[in-house]
Scaffold this motif. Structure first.
Motif, PDB file in Angstrom:
ATOM      1  N   GLN A  53       0.844  -1.185   0.000  1.00  0.00           N
ATOM      2  CA  GLN A  53       0.000   0.000   0.000  1.00  0.00           C
ATOM      3  C   GLN A  53       0.881   1.238   0.000  1.00  0.00           C
ATOM      4  OE1 GLN A  53      -2.712  -0.497   3.376  1.00  0.00           O
ATOM      5  NE2 GLN A  53      -4.325  -1.032   1.928  1.00  0.00           N
ATOM      6  N   LEU A  54       0.528   2.183  -0.837  1.00  0.00           N
ATOM      7  CA  LEU A  54       1.263   3.429  -0.952  1.00  0.00           C
ATOM      8  C   LEU A  54       0.305   4.578  -0.703  1.00  0.00           C
ATOM      9  CD1 LEU A  54       3.228   2.626  -4.237  1.00  0.00           C
ATOM     10  CD2 LEU A  54       4.047   2.365  -1.906  1.00  0.00           C
ATOM     11  N   VAL A  55       0.698   5.498   0.166  1.00  0.00           N
ATOM     12  CA  VAL A  55      -0.165   6.623   0.504  1.00  0.00           C
ATOM     13  C   VAL A  55       0.631   7.912   0.327  1.00  0.00           C
ATOM     14  CG1 VAL A  55      -1.564   7.726   2.266  1.00  0.00           C
ATOM     15  CG2 VAL A  55      -1.462   5.219   2.131  1.00  0.00           C
ATOM     16  N   GLU A  56       0.164   8.745  -0.600  1.00  0.00           N
ATOM     17  CA  GLU A  56       0.813  10.023  -0.856  1.00  0.00           C
ATOM     18  C   GLU A  56       0.200  11.111   0.010  1.00  0.00           C
ATOM     19  OE1 GLU A  56       0.286   8.108  -5.067  1.00  0.00           O
ATOM     20  OE2 GLU A  56      -0.880   8.351  -3.237  1.00  0.00           O
ATOM     21  N   SER A  57       0.994  12.117   0.283  1.00  0.00           N
ATOM     22  CA  SER A  57       0.508  13.298   0.992  1.00  0.00           C
ATOM     23  C   SER A  57       1.414  14.461   0.639  1.00  0.00           C
ATOM     24  CB  SER A  57       0.491  13.057   2.502  1.00  0.00           C
ATOM     25  OG  SER A  57       1.792  12.789   2.986  1.00  0.00           O
ATOM     26  N   ALA A  85       4.987   3.762   2.430  1.00  0.00           N
ATOM     27  CA  ALA A  85       4.762   2.409   1.931  1.00  0.00           C
ATOM     28  C   ALA A  85       4.556   1.439   3.086  1.00  0.00           C
ATOM     29  CB  ALA A  85       5.947   1.962   1.091  1.00  0.00           C
ATOM     30  N   SER A  86       3.671   0.506   2.883  1.00  0.00           N
ATOM     31  CA  SER A  86       3.457  -0.543   3.874  1.00  0.00           C
ATOM     32  C   SER A  86       3.193  -1.853   3.158  1.00  0.00           C
ATOM     33  CB  SER A  86       2.292  -0.204   4.801  1.00  0.00           C
ATOM     34  OG  SER A  86       1.096  -0.082   4.066  1.00  0.00           O
ATOM     35  N   GLY A  87       3.431  -2.952   3.865  1.00  0.00           N
ATOM     36  CA  GLY A  87       3.169  -4.268   3.298  1.00  0.00           C
ATOM     37  C   GLY A  87       4.204  -4.726   2.309  1.00  0.00           C
ATOM     38  N   TYR A  88       5.365  -4.049   2.315  1.00  0.00           N
ATOM     39  CA  TYR A  88       6.401  -4.393   1.344  1.00  0.00           C
ATOM     40  C   TYR A  88       7.451  -5.249   2.024  1.00  0.00           C
ATOM     41  CZ  TYR A  88       8.311  -3.651  -3.271  1.00  0.00           C
ATOM     42  OH  TYR A  88       8.720  -3.841  -4.564  1.00  0.00           O
ATOM     43  N   CYS A 116       2.744   8.062  -6.476  1.00  0.00           N
ATOM     44  CA  CYS A 116       3.945   7.271  -6.233  1.00  0.00           C
ATOM     45  C   CYS A 116       3.650   5.820  -6.614  1.00  0.00           C
ATOM     46  CB  CYS A 116       4.444   7.382  -4.799  1.00  0.00           C
ATOM     47  SG  CYS A 116       3.461   6.580  -3.545  1.00  0.00           S
ATOM     48  N   ALA A 117       4.701   5.126  -6.979  1.00  0.00           N
ATOM     49  CA  ALA A 117       4.571   3.759  -7.444  1.00  0.00           C
ATOM     50  C   ALA A 117       5.780   2.951  -7.004  1.00  0.00           C
ATOM     51  CB  ALA A 117       4.441   3.728  -8.965  1.00  0.00           C
ATOM     52  N   ALA A 118       5.598   1.642  -6.930  1.00  0.00           N
ATOM     53  CA  ALA A 118       6.687   0.774  -6.478  1.00  0.00           C
ATOM     54  C   ALA A 118       6.651  -0.552  -7.222  1.00  0.00           C
ATOM     55  CB  ALA A 118       6.583   0.528  -4.977  1.00  0.00           C
ATOM     56  N   VAL A 119       7.823  -1.142  -7.352  1.00  0.00           N
ATOM     57  CA  VAL A 119       7.940  -2.462  -7.960  1.00  0.00           C
ATOM     58  C   VAL A 119       9.176  -3.127  -7.379  1.00  0.00           C
ATOM     59  CG1 VAL A 119       9.280  -1.605  -9.926  1.00  0.00           C
ATOM     60  CG2 VAL A 119       7.999  -3.733 -10.138  1.00  0.00           C
ATOM     61  N   ASN A 176       6.586  -1.318 -15.720  1.00  0.00           N
ATOM     62  CA  ASN A 176       5.363  -1.845 -15.111  1.00  0.00           C
ATOM     63  C   ASN A 176       5.478  -1.827 -13.597  1.00  0.00           C
ATOM     64  OD1 ASN A 176       4.006  -2.502 -17.581  1.00  0.00           O
ATOM     65  ND2 ASN A 176       5.423  -4.226 -17.794  1.00  0.00           N
ATOM     66  N   PHE A 177       5.097  -0.721 -12.995  1.00  0.00           N
ATOM     67  CA  PHE A 177       5.069  -0.618 -11.544  1.00  0.00           C
ATOM     68  C   PHE A 177       3.784  -1.270 -11.043  1.00  0.00           C
ATOM     69  CE2 PHE A 177       8.557   2.187 -10.205  1.00  0.00           C
ATOM     70  CZ  PHE A 177       9.069   2.512 -11.446  1.00  0.00           C
ATOM     71  N   GLY A 178       3.941  -2.231 -10.150  1.00  0.00           N
ATOM     72  CA  GLY A 178       2.784  -3.009  -9.733  1.00  0.00           C
ATOM     73  C   GLY A 178       1.916  -2.353  -8.682  1.00  0.00           C
ATOM     74  N   ALA A 179       2.477  -1.444  -7.894  1.00  0.00           N
ATOM     75  CA  ALA A 179       1.728  -0.803  -6.823  1.00  0.00           C
ATOM     76  C   ALA A 179       1.683   0.701  -7.044  1.00  0.00           C
ATOM     77  CB  ALA A 179       2.372  -1.107  -5.479  1.00  0.00           C
ATOM     78  N   TRP A 180       0.497   1.266  -6.847  1.00  0.00           N
ATOM     79  CA  TRP A 180       0.300   2.703  -7.052  1.00  0.00           C
ATOM     80  C   TRP A 180      -0.478   3.278  -5.881  1.00  0.00           C
ATOM     81  CZ3 TRP A 180       2.113   5.520 -11.260  1.00  0.00           C
ATOM     82  CH2 TRP A 180       2.682   4.770 -12.293  1.00  0.00           C
TER      83      TRP A 180
END
Length: 125
Positions: A3-7, A24-27, A95-98, A111-115
């Protein structure tokens, strides 16, 4: 599940500054690539910057010299310091993560899997 949370978004005048955060959480993967992307109405999504676990960074041409990407690994948070903002920086910032294992893989990843859900940045002239 990541999970990604922007602010940190908001409205500023041209020349102003904002600092975006992405928590980021759950990574569970220790090797990753994270990035900021933005999209203005009617325009394609644009890469702003990306970073890997070892603080290698890459910036989009439109933000070089004005934006600085950093991270606090212990806090699982990525930051985007945006200075000298221009009206053309207006848009929704995501924000995105892979999970990748090398910087070469990070800079070539498309291809970033989490947004995250995005945070709005508005710069007025």
């Amino acid at each position: 599940q990541v999970q990604l949370v922007e602010s940190g978004g908001g409205s500023v005048q041209s020349g102003g500054s904002l600092r975006l955060s992405c928590a980021a959480s759950g990574y569970s993967d220790s090797s990753y690539c994270m990035g900021w992307f933005r999209q203005a109405p009617g325009k394609e999504r644009e890469e702003v910057a990306r970073i890997d676990r070892f603080n290698n960074t890459r910036y989009g041409e439109n933000v070089k010299g004005r934006f600085v990407l950093s991270q606090d690994v212990s806090a699982s948070t990525m930051y985007l310091q945006m200075d000298n903002l221009k009206p053309e920086d207006t848009g929704m910032y995501y924000c995105a993560a892979v999970g990748v294992s090398t910087w070469q893989a990070c800079i070539s990843e498309v291809n970033f899997g989490a947004w995250g859900q995005g945070t709005q940045v508005t710069v007025s002239s």
